[in-house]
Design an enzyme around this catalytic site. Sequence first.
Site, PDB file in Angstrom:
ATOM      1  N   CYS A 115       3.187 -12.815  -6.792  1.00  0.00           N
ATOM      2  CA  CYS A 115       4.143 -13.684  -7.594  1.00  0.00           C
ATOM      3  C   CYS A 115       5.680 -13.807  -7.002  1.00  0.00           C
ATOM      4  CB  CYS A 115       4.052 -13.873  -8.927  1.00  0.00           C
ATOM      5  SG  CYS A 115       2.482 -13.940  -9.808  1.00  0.00           S
ATOM      6  N   HIS A 248      10.052 -17.443 -11.945  1.00  0.00           N
ATOM      7  CA  HIS A 248       8.743 -17.309 -11.676  1.00  0.00           C
ATOM      8  C   HIS A 248       8.084 -17.997 -13.137  1.00  0.00           C
ATOM      9  CE1 HIS A 248       4.537 -16.530 -10.941  1.00  0.00           C
ATOM     10  NE2 HIS A 248       4.567 -15.441 -11.681  1.00  0.00           N
ATOM     11  N   ASN A 278       0.739 -20.690 -14.177  1.00  0.00           N
ATOM     12  CA  ASN A 278       1.484 -19.646 -13.030  1.00  0.00           C
ATOM     13  C   ASN A 278       0.709 -19.950 -11.724  1.00  0.00           C
ATOM     14  OD1 ASN A 278       1.998 -17.542 -11.751  1.00  0.00           O
ATOM     15  ND2 ASN A 278       1.612 -16.185 -13.391  1.00  0.00           N
TER      16      ASN A 278
END
Length: 329
Positions: A115, A248, A278
């Site tokens: 990520c 994020h 996500n």
Amino acid sequence: MNNQVKILGCGLAKAQQKITNFDLEKRVETSDEWIVQRTGISSRYITIDENTSDLAVRASLQAIESAHIQNKDIDVILVATMTPDCLTPSTACLVQAKLGLNDVPIFAIDINAACSGFLYAFQLASDLINRYQKILIIGSETLSKMLNWDDRSTCVLFGDGAGAMIIGQGSSQLFHYANSEGDLSGVLKANGLTLTQNLQNQIPIDQFLTMQGNDVFRFAVRVLKESIENVLKQAHLTIDDIDLIIPHQANYRIINHVAKRMKVDISKFYMNLQEFGNTSAASIPIAYAQAHEAGLIDEHKRVILVGFGSGLTYGATLIDKVGGEECVK
Ligand code: UT7
């Protein structure tokens, strides 16, 4: 490190199928209420038949248009992904081909920092900017292909998508921080990839993404704060000098904890996780493109991008005066 660049354009691609929490209620023992309260997520997009390179190309075309350049002007393609189409060729080479650039000399590579991948790619791009004119940086993921759609502790969290940014030489200053804490314990890991069809996944059970959510939560709060403080220190700025923080997009509660610990109003953090969930390496560039489209980023703004992920990896980039051109339609 402090590099001077200009953000010339940005764009995003939503995956084809929107899956709401109510759709997932029919699949696993969960509820819209639980997912919203624990994460802030209401929906996510997943691919039907597009792979990571297809999403990457769609986001790139939007970024190319907003940068007012042509495909052939691109010198470098960096793709941050942990869900490539295949092990080789790289997704970056597939994007090159799909943009019709196979005859154009291009530096093309994939970067896997989970990520945090877009932040790592952004840092590399700004280190390359003295040698190349136009660098296309993409975060693209099809996480749906590594999810166990019967595991409620993970399948409600993630989505597919891509975000892209084009940078050239310019006068915006970048301050980067990137770090990793090599982890063998498997706190967040995945081994296999196949395209998902209708929330069915064919890969063996031990290859799905698994996660110790509470450990990742604590790690995230710690390193997001550390990363923001690091780039502020490098730039000799305080949090009050920052107009917008694009984190994020993992969990509203993680971001809220960081805001509280740093005594920053939560409204300074841009969030679109309600809609996208996500999307791993794609989450920051998608959020950047949406924030720009919403008029939240103009050339005078100071923006921090900050993230964390499997690895364990984390980092931040402070963009001092975005100084950019038109970005996204
Ligand atoms: O890009 C990085 C990716 N990872 C992350 O960012 C993950 C970070 N961690 C988190 O976001 C949170 O830890 C989660 C959202 C994953 C979990 O939230 P939590 O508040 O830490 O819940 P928990 O794991 O402590 O579980 C609480 C309860 C458990 O039931 P019991 O044992 O109390 O009866 C779980 O089994 O919630 C249960 N649970 C669910 N219930 C309904 C776990 N997942 C679900 C679900 N629906 N989807």
